[in-house]
Each structure stands twice: as C-alpha cells, then as structure tokens.
Design an enzyme around this catalytic site. Structure first.
Site: not given
Ligand code: GAR
Length: 196
Positions: A88, A14, A104
């Site tokens: 945070i 992301n 999320h």
């Molecule tokens: C993402 O899917 C985000 O939505 C999730 O972690 C992933 C990170 O992927 N966040 C959570 O689960 C927060 N509770 P990335 O490092 O490849 O962006």
C-alpha cells in the site's frame, strides 16, 4: 452505514466470506472490491454476490489518486486487505490513516515480510518445525506486516502436517474471525487493539 472496500489479488475466498457475513448488516456494507489482477477468481465470486470489482495497474496503485477517486465514488470509509499482494503506497495510507487492515496467515512477527504470502508462509511454518501457527489481523503501515497487531488466533501444527494441512487450519481461522474483527474495528474506529 459504513462502506468498506476489499482489496484482493487472488481466489477471494475471504472476500466472499466477508461479503456474506455483512450481507444483512445494518452498519457495514461491502461497497466495492479492488484488485491488481484481472484474471483471478475474486471478480467472479464477488460479482455473483452483487458487489462490483475493478482492476488497477501497479502505476495507478503507486500514484494513489485513481484509487482514492474510486474509493470516494463508493464513499468508502475503511479498507480491508484480503490476500492483496501489492504494497500500500503512501498516498493511500495518508488518505486512510488507521483505516486499512490486513490479515496475515501466520503469527507475526514470524513468517512475515516481503514475499511471504500464501503457500510460501505455510511452507516456512513447516520447514521451521513450528508446533503452532495461526492468523494475525493488523493495521497497515509503510512496512510489510509491521503495523500494530489487532488480533491473533492460533492453531496447532502437528509434526505430520503438510503445508496444505496448515493452510486448511489457517483458512478456517480466517473465515471464523476476520469478519467479526472487521465489524468491531469499523464500528469502533478508535478502539485500542487490546480492547478488540
Ligand atoms: C489468505 O490466506 C490471506 O491470509 C493471505 O492470502 C490468502 C488469500 O486467500 N494473505 C497473505 O498471505 C498476505 N501476506 P483468498 O484469496 O482465498 O482470500
């Protein structure tokens, strides 16, 4: 020009997608990436795109001041959490009121809270037999996954879907929507969630 910081703890797909989206923007720049983990792929990804990254310890995050100083150094206006696994702490919330948003990978209030991240979330969606999941973009407050919701998008979950299948659908929604919602919220800081 508004400067944003991305906080990430993992692979950083992301973070990479957001940096690419804003690479030609005249209003928003990803100035810096912060992480609690030195050994994750996000550093390589963002450094390859010319964005600096820094690692902080848990103690520094809880204290807040080292983070706030680093953000001041890069004149950061807004904080974007993208797979960031530390809570945070109060000093940072106070320094950036209504200026920290998170994504999320489920439809909050379902499948949120402490320990609900990444595959844990997709496993829970499949175990619950949900026929729909998606993403939630929300403001951060003092409780995990409880800040005001800004945006949600959904995807179907088939009875034959595995947690990996759900992950693939959710990631597609994240990449399509998160940069656009960030753009709206950062460019219109007082926008009401319903107007996003
Ligand atoms: C993402 O899917 C985000 O939505 C999730 O972690 C992933 C990170 O992927 N966040 C959570 O689960 C927060 N509770 P990335 O490092 O490849 O962006």
């Amino acid at each position: 020009m508004k400067n944003i910081a991305i906080f990430a703890s993992g692979s950083g797909t992301n973070a990479e997608n957001i940096i690419r989206y804003f690479s030609d923007s005249e209003t928003i720049k990803v100035a810096v990436v912060l992480s609690n983990n030195r050994h994750v792929k996000v550093h390589e990804r963002v450094n390859n795109l010319g964005v600096p990254s820094f690692v902080f310890s848990r103690e520094e995050f809880v204290a807040g001041t080292p983070i706030i100083n680093k953000l001041a150094e890069f004149r950061v206006d807004f904080i974007i959490l993208a797979g960031f696994m530390n809570k945070i702490a109060a000093p940072l919330l106070k320094a950036f009121p209504d200026k920290i948003i998170n994504i999320h990978p489920a439809l909050l209030p379902k499948h949120g809270g402490k320990g609900m991240f990444g595959m844990h979330v997709y496993n829970a969606v499949v175990a619950a037999g949900d026929r729909e999941s998606g993403i939630t973009i929300h403001y951060i407050n003092e409780n995990y996954d409880e800040g005001d919701i800004i945006f949600q998008a959904t995807c179907p979950v088939l009875s034959t879907d595995t947690p990996d299948d759900v992950a693939t659908k959710v990631h597609a929604l994240e990449y399509a929507h998160y940069p656009k919602i960030i753009e709206k919220v950062v460019n219109h800081p007082n926008i009401h969630p319903e107007d996003v």
